[in-house]
Design an enzyme around this catalytic site. Sequence first.
Site, PDB file in Angstrom:
ATOM      1  N   HIS A  78      34.248  11.557 -45.496  1.00 14.88           N
ATOM      2  CA  HIS A  78      35.008  10.691 -44.570  1.00 14.88           C
ATOM      3  C   HIS A  78      35.653   9.512 -45.298  1.00 14.88           C
ATOM      4  CE1 HIS A  78      33.628  12.901 -41.130  1.00 14.88           C
ATOM      5  NE2 HIS A  78      32.352  12.669 -41.400  1.00 14.88           N
ATOM      6  N   ASP A 119      31.213  21.112 -43.580  1.00 17.41           N
ATOM      7  CA  ASP A 119      30.475  20.154 -42.748  1.00 17.41           C
ATOM      8  C   ASP A 119      30.961  20.299 -41.297  1.00 17.41           C
ATOM      9  OD1 ASP A 119      28.864  17.277 -43.191  1.00 17.41           O
ATOM     10  OD2 ASP A 119      30.196  17.266 -41.444  1.00 17.41           O
ATOM     11  N   HIS A 162      31.669  18.022 -39.264  1.00 21.71           N
ATOM     12  CA  HIS A 162      32.716  17.036 -38.970  1.00 21.71           C
ATOM     13  C   HIS A 162      33.913  17.233 -39.899  1.00 21.71           C
ATOM     14  CE1 HIS A 162      28.767  15.159 -37.923  1.00 21.71           C
ATOM     15  NE2 HIS A 162      29.427  14.764 -36.850  1.00 21.71           N
ATOM     16  N   ASP A 215      25.183  20.406 -41.031  1.00 23.93           N
ATOM     17  CA  ASP A 215      25.047  19.927 -39.652  1.00 23.93           C
ATOM     18  C   ASP A 215      25.615  20.870 -38.592  1.00 23.93           C
ATOM     19  OD1 ASP A 215      27.442  19.175 -40.852  1.00 23.93           O
ATOM     20  OD2 ASP A 215      27.301  17.055 -40.290  1.00 23.93           O
TER      21      ASP A 215
HETATM   22  C1  OKP Z   1      29.047  12.201 -41.194  1.00 25.51           C
HETATM   23  B1  OKP Z   1      29.098  13.566 -41.852  1.00 25.51           B
HETATM   24  C2  OKP Z   1      26.893  10.322 -32.880  1.00 25.51           C
HETATM   25  C3  OKP Z   1      27.648   9.341 -33.748  1.00 25.51           C
HETATM   26  C4  OKP Z   1      28.155   9.998 -34.985  1.00 25.51           C
HETATM   27  C5  OKP Z   1      29.316   9.436 -37.087  1.00 25.51           C
HETATM   28  C6  OKP Z   1      29.067  10.791 -37.622  1.00 25.51           C
HETATM   29  C7  OKP Z   1      29.337  10.855 -39.100  1.00 25.51           C
HETATM   30  C8  OKP Z   1      29.065  12.196 -39.705  1.00 25.51           C
HETATM   31  N1  OKP Z   1      26.519   9.786 -31.617  1.00 25.51           N
HETATM   32  N2  OKP Z   1      28.731   9.060 -35.872  1.00 25.51           N
HETATM   33  O1  OKP Z   1      30.295  14.267 -41.688  1.00 25.51           O
HETATM   34  O2  OKP Z   1      28.005  14.438 -41.521  1.00 25.51           O
HETATM   35 ZN    ZN Z   2      28.991  15.991 -40.743  1.00 28.90          ZN
END
Ligand code: OKP
Ligand code: ZN
Length: 343
Positions: free
Chosen positions: A160, A196, A198, A285
């Site tokens: 990110h 990932d 995200h 994840d």
């Molecule tokens: C980082 B990586 C959930 C809030 C999530 C940010 C997630 C960051 C993910 N209620 N906030 O890509 O695993």
């Molecule tokens: Zn993630």
Amino acid sequence: MKTIFSQNQLKHAPEHEISDGQLKPAVEIPERAEIVLRTVQSRELGEVVEPKDFGERPLSRVHSPDYLAFMESFWERWTAAGRSSEAFPFVWPIRSLREDPAPDHIDGLLGRYSMDAGTPIGPHTFEAAKASANTALTAAEMVQQGEKATFGLCRPPGHHAGRDFFGGYCFLNNAAISAQWLRDHGADRVAILDVDYHHGNGTQSIFYDRSDVLFLSLHADPKVEYPYFLGHEDETGENAGKGFTRNWPMPLGTNWRAYEEALDDACRWLLVYKPDYLIVSLGLDCFEKDPISGFKFESDDFIKLGRRLALLGLPTIFLMEGGYAVDALGTNCVNVLEGFERG
Ligand code: OKP
Ligand code: ZN
């Protein structure tokens, strides 16, 4: 497969994060790396080695000098302002506000160099982030010197983080730094496959106008999931980079069967591109029991993911990103790596 890891990566130990309207216990915690390391050892994946120190140069090939200076001096300035607990940004230069001139105040600078309020900075955060980047660089260098594949046990994660901002638990973009280092050391083309849950907004933005680094990302639809503001299907690159970014946003509830189709599609792009190296941004994840995510992978599906990637036959650098179901994280991560090695 060799694993690269430094104990210095554990020094970033956030207490809380802001999410769901609350100050909650942080999920991106040192225990994540510790359980993966223990599983690497107990399943005898291979030797674990310390990263080499690559210094500031490879970081500055990706991140801006002012951002790096901000991160380097942050804790000193934060404590000089009378603060002692971990730091959270709370105001950003969004539409109608000015990015220039840069503020002098540390609270303004926190907003200037961040994308969210969920990523605390503590006293040793940047030291840990640099160790994580060195782990990624060492993993890349070992493959460049002839290893077939390596595992950079990166933590904090990186995907990110952009050229000049932190966020999403990320401070330095480990995958981007490694890709750029490989380009600077003889590679013509590098591909980054981000699995990932995200979207890897930072990595995408860093290479968006370039054709020498292909960025492919499979992730939850940003319409309904973090990071919300990037990762749609119509983002395919710009200028010289047109056609060298691809996104596969998928609905909440996606399981391995549906995911595999998108992965096959991404693998076809990789075969056409013929990169010298493949970097896998390895988030774990997508797991069904992940506390912050919405996909439905079972632990065995991670073996299938590793096997599918092995079919590509590319020199491969695995770099850990997210994954927050701590108890299963070691199993899920080593499942990918073993699946890859056993083919
Ligand atoms: C980082 B990586 C959930 C809030 C999530 C940010 C997630 C960051 C993910 N209620 N906030 O890509 O695993
Ligand atoms: Zn993630």
